[in-house]
Write an enzyme that holds these catalytic residues in place. Structure first.
Site, PDB file in Angstrom:
ATOM      1  N   SER A 149      -5.049  -3.823   4.360  1.00 45.17           N
ATOM      2  CA  SER A 149      -4.823  -3.512   2.944  1.00 45.17           C
ATOM      3  C   SER A 149      -6.133  -3.693   2.170  1.00 45.17           C
ATOM      4  O   SER A 149      -7.167  -3.179   2.577  1.00 45.17           O
ATOM      5  CB  SER A 149      -3.693  -4.379   2.386  1.00 45.17           C
ATOM      6  OG  SER A 149      -3.337  -3.990   1.090  1.00 45.17           O
ATOM      7  N   ASP A 307      -5.754   1.057  -3.298  1.00 43.54           N
ATOM      8  CA  ASP A 307      -6.409   0.139  -2.384  1.00 43.54           C
ATOM      9  C   ASP A 307      -6.726   0.869  -1.080  1.00 43.54           C
ATOM     10  O   ASP A 307      -6.550   2.085  -0.973  1.00 43.54           O
ATOM     11  CB  ASP A 307      -5.566  -1.112  -2.169  1.00 43.54           C
ATOM     12  CG  ASP A 307      -4.268  -0.827  -1.431  1.00 43.54           C
ATOM     13  OD1 ASP A 307      -3.832   0.331  -1.419  1.00 43.54           O
ATOM     14  OD2 ASP A 307      -3.671  -1.771  -0.869  1.00 43.54           O
TER      15      ASP A 307
END
Length: 549
Positions: A149, A307
């Protein structure tokens, strides 16, 4: 946001601070994790196994072991369809993909990798799983995303999405974790593996066009015609992540007025501004990591970033800069339920127990059921899959919603459609999401929300996990009577590993951190900043008393 902000936060990293990628990749292959050391074992959190090769937490042995454990899980579960595999732009993603393919091919798993050896966002994997499995009851597909992530450049991650398309539940991840650690303890005995060159040439490893089907389907979930017709000017910063090669096809297909702020991909992420603690972190909800796009806000009607695996969103408006994630969730919910006439009247709003109570007030205003769950997007998978949730989101800027016809789009977070939703809202109402949120607060009240961390030992964190309302014994909070004190989420009755105390005008929730010697306090007031501080202080005092009893 923590008080001790690094003085370099919001500035470009000095070259001396960048990750040494050759050394990192060498550590991935050369490092040998010791399964007797807890930090070097496989550990699936809410988003899979994560770690860095530099501290033997994400090495070739981990990926070989996890991949074999996953193959064994698929065999036990009768999952025989394609395994969709995507990677992000972190330096460890490509080495981990190579290791995983060696195991998947040796086990005869039909693997789908990007047609152009590119990057694949988490929501695209979820979308591929759901579209493949629609109408099927056999030969079901599942997926893997190799990503940590928004974590720093030296980290790697590996997460699994079963045939429901969303994050795997704990019963699945716990079994995979146990099996993988068993392989580590046994020196990888039992792990099937063939050389990488043979794996890539294997008939079971196939190339798949991820970009085309996802981009072509976007009009079923977002009103792309309205965005094009309005001419709304959009700025997009992929933050060097997996969504980078998706935006140009989207622009060309739908004729959008978009400026891609940067299409740079660099595993050191040298173009990022440093986060609050002086680290490089691709956190699109952080004003420090988002400094570049915030500084350009006057050039666009609305702008957004994702992200690194594009499952989170950061919305920047001309009127107010970077939006608090809770604020955008509230504005998005209010807009969607008013502009999706084909959604079922029974579709509910899903939110995590630590998300802002402004969402509760929006749901009540809309006449929609609110379903409050523990932290973790896995709790929303079933509701999104069957249409029970029109929208589901969490305070950490992750959300998804149904197609315009009320059917499932993804069952994982999708930062791409949330960014496009901000553009649709601006296009169809003539007001950006910040202005829409201001409209809501004039009617429903202004929320003052913050998350802070407080120190806690391991013993104290365990105590907090088991703390009951009777033990906390709070009758009053910041001058108001306590209405509820909960240790389980009211939406599904599941414990959330902490406690939440609410009054008419405020609340706090306390949960232990899974990785640090702190506990997290989420708090909110609908009165004032001073009232929020009072809630935070009384929360810490009450928990300190419980620790000392």
């Amino acid at each position: 946001m923590p008080a001790d902000i690094n003085p370099l936060a919001g500035t470009i990293a000095d070259p001396s601070m960048l990750a040494n990628v050759p050394r990192l990749v060498t550590a991935y292959f050369a490092g040998k994790p010791d399964p007797k050391v807890a930090s070097q074992r496989v550990a699936f959190g809410t988003s899979g196994h994560r770690g860095s090769a530099f501290n033997n937490a994400f090495n070739e042995a981990h990926i070989l072991a996890i991949s074999q454990a996953l193959c064994d899980h698929r065999a036990r579960s009768g999952i025989t369809g394609p395994l969709f595999v995507g990677i992000d732009t972190h330096a460890l993603a490509e080495p981990a993909l190579a290791s995983a393919l060696e195991v998947f091919a040796a086990n005869g798993v039909n693997v789908m990798i990007d047609a152009n050896d590119g990057y694949t966002p988490t929501p695209v994997i979820s979308h591929a799983i759901l579209t493949t499995n629609k109408g099927r009851d056999s030969s079901l597909a599942d997926g893997v995303v190799i990503t940590p992530s928004h974590n720093p450049p030296e980290d790697g991650g590996f997460k699994y999405n079963p045939p429901n398309g969303g994050p795997a539940d704990t019963d699945i991840t716990a079994a995979i974790e146990r099996a993988a650690n068993g392989f580590l303890e046994d020196g990888l005995n039992g792990v099937k593996r063939i050389p990488y060159d043979r794996a890539r040439k294997s008939s079971s490893v196939r190339r798949y066009d991820y970009i085309g089907p996802y981009v072509a389907d976007l009009a079923s979930v977002v009103d792309m015609d309205a965005i094009r017709a309005s001419g709304v000017r959009i700025g997009i910063d992929p933050l060097g992540g997996a969504g980078v090669h998706y935006w140009q096809p989207i622009i060309e297909r739908y004729g959008l007025a978009v400026t891609i702020v940067s299409d740079a991909v660099d595993p050191t992420f040298r173009f990022m501004t440093l986060d609050w603690d002086g680290k490089i972190r691709m956190d699109c909800s952080s004003p420090y990591a988002m400094a570049r796009l915030i500084g350009m806000r006057d050039k666009f009607d609305v702008a957004f970033a994702n992200d690194t695996d594009a499952d989170r969103h950061g919305i920047v408006t001309r009127s107010n800069g970077l939006m608090n994630p809770n604020h955008f969730l509230a504005a998005g919910i209010a807009y969607l339920f008013e502009h999706r006439p084909d959604w079922s009247t029974g579709s509910a709003v899903g939110k995590t127990i630590v998300s802002s109570a402004i969402i509760d007030r929006v749901a009540k205003k809309l006449g929609r059921e609110l379903v409050e769950t523990p932290v973790g997007f896995k709790w929303f998978v079933e509701g999104l899959s069957g249409g029970a949730f029109g929208f589901a989101g969490e305070e950490s800027a992750g959300a998804s919603f149904l197609r315009r016809d009320g059917s499932a789009w993804t069952t994982d977070k999708d930062g791409i459609i949330l960014g496009l939703l901000a553009a649709e809202m601006t296009a169809r109402t003539g007001r950006d999401p910040s202005q829409r949120f201001d409209d809501l607060t004039r009617e429903l009240g202004v929320p003052f929300y913050e998350r802070i961390d407080a120190p806690a030992t391991s013993a104290q964190k365990n105590l907090l996990k088991a703390l009951s309302p009777d033990q906390l014994a709070m009758k009053e909070l910041a001058g108001e009577p306590v209405r509820t004190a909960l240790t389980a989420a009211p939406g599904n009755g599941q414990p959330f590993g902490g406690i939440k105390v609410s009054t008419d005008d405020g609340w706090f929730a306390a949960r232990p951190s899974g990785t640090e010697d702190v506990y997290k306090i989420y708090a909110e007031s609908f009165r004032s900043e001073a009232h929020l501080r009072q809630i935070q202080q009384e929360a810490q005092d009450a928990i300190a008393r419980a620790f000392n009893e």
